[in-house]
Design an enzyme around this catalytic site. Sequence first.
Site, PDB file in Angstrom:
ATOM      1  CD  GLU A  62      39.325  39.049  43.234  1.00 21.22           C
ATOM      2  OE1 GLU A  62      38.361  39.246  43.995  1.00 21.22           O
ATOM      3  OE2 GLU A  62      39.375  39.502  42.078  1.00 21.22           O
ATOM      4  N   GLY A  63      42.093  35.573  47.572  1.00 20.33           N
ATOM      5  CA  GLY A  63      41.935  34.998  48.902  1.00 20.33           C
ATOM      6  C   GLY A  63      41.405  33.583  48.798  1.00 20.33           C
TER       7      GLY A  63
END
Length: 804
Positions: free
Chosen positions: A495-496
């Site tokens: 998620e990043g």
Amino acid sequence: MITLLLLLLVWCLLLYQRRRLWTATWISALVVVFGTLLGEVNAGGWLVFTVLAAVLNLAPLRAALFSNPLFATYKKIMPEMSSTERDAIEAGTVWWEAELFSGKPNWQILHHYPAPRLTAEEQAFLDGPVEEVCAMTQDWEVTHELADLSPEVWEYLRNNQFFAMIIKRQYGGLEFSAYAQSRVLQKLCSTSAVLASTVGVPNSLGPGELLQQYGTSEQKDYYLPRLAAGIDIPCFALTGPEAGSDAGAIPDKGIVAYGDWQGERVLGMYLTWNKRYITLAPIATVLGLAFKLHDPDGLLGDKEHLGITCALIPTNLPGIKIGRRHFPLNVPFQNGPTQGNNIFVPLDFIIGGPKMAGQGWRMLTECLSVGRGITLPSTGTAGTRVSALTSGAYSRIRRQFRLPIGKMEGIEEPLARLGGNAYLSDAASLLTVTGIDLGEKPSVISAIVKYHLTHRSQQSLIDAMDIHGGKGICMGPNNYLARGYQGAPIAITVEGANILTRSMIIYGQGDIRCHPYVLAEMLSVQEPNPQQALMQFDAAVFGHIGFAMSNLVRSIWLGLTHARFSSTPVAYSTARYYQQMNRLSANLSLMSDVAMATLGGKLKRKERLSARLGDILSQLYLVSATLKRFNDDGRPDELLPLVHWACQDGLYQAQTALVELLDNFPARVSAHLLKGLLLPWGANLTPPSDRLAHKVARALQTPGLVREQLGAGLYLTPKTTNPIGMLEQAFSDVLQAEPIFEKIIAVLGRRPFTNLDALAAEALSVDIITKEEASLLSQAEVSRLRTINVDDFEPAQLAVRKHA
């Protein structure tokens, strides 16, 4: 001269307090009148004052004389904003972080946010199904023996709607608050990270959230009840070999064309994709797919490249490859690749229908603002809390050199970090889900907590492993740390990636979204009406000038006075932390404007500078969350050591980021000048002292409110399949045994705290203790040995492939 000095003083005071321009003009007029009475201002002076007042206060005149040429220059240097960039910048909402960026935070706003509360239904779910599924799950079985949750646990999750926490009740879901979701995930994670990720992902960014926000009525009515009932298992496929953190670069494509579908010729898409790292993909029945849609024949209009699009694809369609698994760091949650080559589906498979073609990036960024603020911060917080709770108990039970290891200063240091970080992490998670439950989609805050809570969790697990030593490194059914230690980089990556999140996302979005004027300046260039664009730019740029001047004055005054006279919402031992944040907030806002003014578009590529600016904003958020939680708890004195440690550590890190920013700022003359103005007495904030660390370490090893809060809501039931619960039981047993042991050695002489059962029999035989006390000693010996011993195996048990 008196009049000029008085005007300067008045303007500094007005800028510090951020008075409106009209107010400043009238007060300035009174000063000029006073100067006239003194004989220092003549008719020429009044003429100059009148002209300046008119130009500054009459927007059309100001725009014509100053803003118009400035706007022309701005349009030349300002690159055109793409729709993708605009979607990313405008994704989500701005909340408390904007106050922290303002240079003058309104602390009453923070303290008026309601403390989160569980409904009776949510509490019953935690006490019932969540407690039960934790009891059904043994992490060693999941991670080593099955490489999956057991079939019984999968069935229980489906039947009890664990995948339906975000789905609305009208579709058969639970419709839980973000706070409830966070509490569920933390409890599950204290049992098994595989269990928590399995439940967390469908309730985060995925088909369920996208359908509820953007789906057509037909899509919602069909899929959402099936997802709520566990009939369908969803996954969402975004990343692939060519596009990880740079998700906008996905090469996966869809071509608009006619094709055959269920015996009819329909308008649809031929999809080709190659995805990896997709959680739940190996077992998913419905695939949320992100791809770039192209319309070479103009079947949907005159635009050929429509952009990123999201669709729902049943995984049982011929040609879809799914089922293989990745093996991420011995934490075997269902995760794997999926491919498809020239798969035809109707346009109605696009989430939201054909009208949402090309809108996928906006959909993803908006939904990610919510999901990224719940799942990973919750599991990261759980990891930190478990590390702190277990390390405190183990440090009291484990003895070396005839004393608990927790009394050694070398152990106290990591114990203090564990306690402070656990309290801070839980507070930050609480404040974030509070915002989400208030209807916010806090894109900047979600990036802050994703990065910092997963980072602190990883560091906490390292500290916990150092404290546990051999107990931590020997894996087996009774090891409660090793899998979390192994799997910590997973949360750092997904998620990043954290490096990207820190160096590009937090401040990259924060400076534009949180700044009160920058986005308005940028959007004025996009305004098609020239006159309206000019007036929009004029209001923004002159507001921006006043904002920067105010932060300069505030930074200088707060630096000179150590912020001692600035406002604080409490008259308590924590008041100084609010004042220090007032100062750092003004410093952050000023440095942001200086960086944008001197570096312009180059700032985007100065990732280390951007990261340090983001660090200041992040630490302000984390410290303010800590103080908010402490205030909501009623400010109990017993929690003060943790609060002081978290605040002092956070503020020291913010100051360090500011110093490093100034030391490495490219405009060296400006940097030296600003360092003297912002830090006139040097960097005077200090990290937590050894004395404070000692207090935190002692609190972690002593029954009381600190341990109660750290363990609240975790799965601590003492069962042989729950090593954390058994450790808590051992902690209680040893504490009960200690005074009995001291009673015995006072008579029999100094003995080691070992063989307590034999010591109990000896003491009982000479009537030093009662039978009940002897029983407590014997039980403590059983618990003590179970705690300090480690698992061992027959060699054949560890072999994956048996020898021929």
